[in-house]
Design a protein around this motif. Sequence first.
Motif, PDB file in Angstrom:
ATOM      1  N   ASP A 123     -22.594  62.259  32.774  1.00 27.35           N
ATOM      2  CA  ASP A 123     -22.272  61.601  33.939  1.00 27.35           C
ATOM      3  C   ASP A 123     -20.562  61.674  34.052  1.00 27.35           C
ATOM      4  N   ALA A 124     -20.041  61.567  35.353  1.00 28.44           N
ATOM      5  CA  ALA A 124     -18.407  61.072  35.431  1.00 28.44           C
ATOM      6  C   ALA A 124     -18.221  59.677  35.239  1.00 28.44           C
ATOM      7  N   HIS A 125     -19.453  59.024  35.458  1.00 26.15           N
ATOM      8  CA  HIS A 125     -19.260  57.645  35.321  1.00 26.15           C
ATOM      9  C   HIS A 125     -20.456  56.989  34.298  1.00 26.15           C
ATOM     10  N   ASP A 201     -26.400  63.432  35.750  1.00 23.66           N
ATOM     11  CA  ASP A 201     -25.850  63.177  36.969  1.00 23.66           C
ATOM     12  C   ASP A 201     -24.925  64.435  37.396  1.00 23.66           C
ATOM     13  N   ASP A 203     -22.640  64.808  38.957  1.00 27.45           N
ATOM     14  CA  ASP A 203     -21.192  64.655  39.347  1.00 27.45           C
ATOM     15  C   ASP A 203     -20.308  64.577  38.086  1.00 27.45           C
TER      16      ASP A 203
HETATM   17 MN    MN Z   1     -21.845  59.586  38.384  1.00 27.51          MN
END
Ligand code: MN
Length: 277
Positions: A123-125, A201, A203
């Motif tokens: 994930d980027a987050h 995810d 992203d």
């Molecule tokens: Mn994300």
Amino acid sequence: MPISRAKISTLKPWDIALIGIPFDDHSSFLKGPSNAPPLIIEAIESDSANYFTEDLIDLEDHPNVCWLGNASLRDYFDIESIIAEILKRGAIPFSIGGDHSITYPILKAMSASYSNLSILHFDAHGDLYDSLDGNRHSHASPFARIMEEGLSQALIQVGIRTLNDHQQTQANKFGVKVIDMRNWSPDIELNLSGSVYLSFDMDVLDPAFAPGVSHHEPGGFTTREVLRMIQKLDLNIVGLDLVEYNPNRDLNGITAMTAAKIIKELLAKMLSLNKSF
Ligand code: MN
Ligand code: MN
């Protein structure tokens, strides 16, 4: 012939059960991921490509890879019971989201079947907010719920590039191993033992490679870097999800095709790791 169709009642032990989770009620910024699942399957079945994975496993009509269609959900909490039904058949759930909030009810079901689960999260987050906009089930919060309820004993996050004070505190509190994007290198070891749940995810990819996501966060992975990581995995993976494809933001379906490619390579990995085939 396309990907095999099946119902939960016809699943066999060790089948990999692709199930669509058409849910984006807990997206914080943009809606769209609820429409993703059938579009990703359509991309896997597109005449523009073939069904072979890069190590020459033919997924066309494969007897152990089944598309169950979209889950019919009355509410968010139905996700847990649908995954529990798949697990009851001895199959491996591979959920196609949907926003990232779905991973929490999925993990509730997974942890009831597997003790000592670990999670590998791309994930980027960090998705570790205690709550976002007053919503404790936000797609920015699933891993806070999972860790505080002890549904997983270990969490490794790869590709993170949006940490803030709050999420760093949360990561410390839950003992999360964060491999952030700026410190990542291709030879980094992902040391996880026991049963592993993989949550992907879209992203985590650079938006140049996957523009069809709600939160564009530059500085991410190339598609090839992600495929190399997948092809190198040597883990006992017992469940997976791929989330956050937002078709409203896609360009010429490139992100759907990228999701399809990643799913194909994850399926190849599952089929090659599982000795019971
Ligand atoms: Mn994300
Ligand atoms: Mn996420």
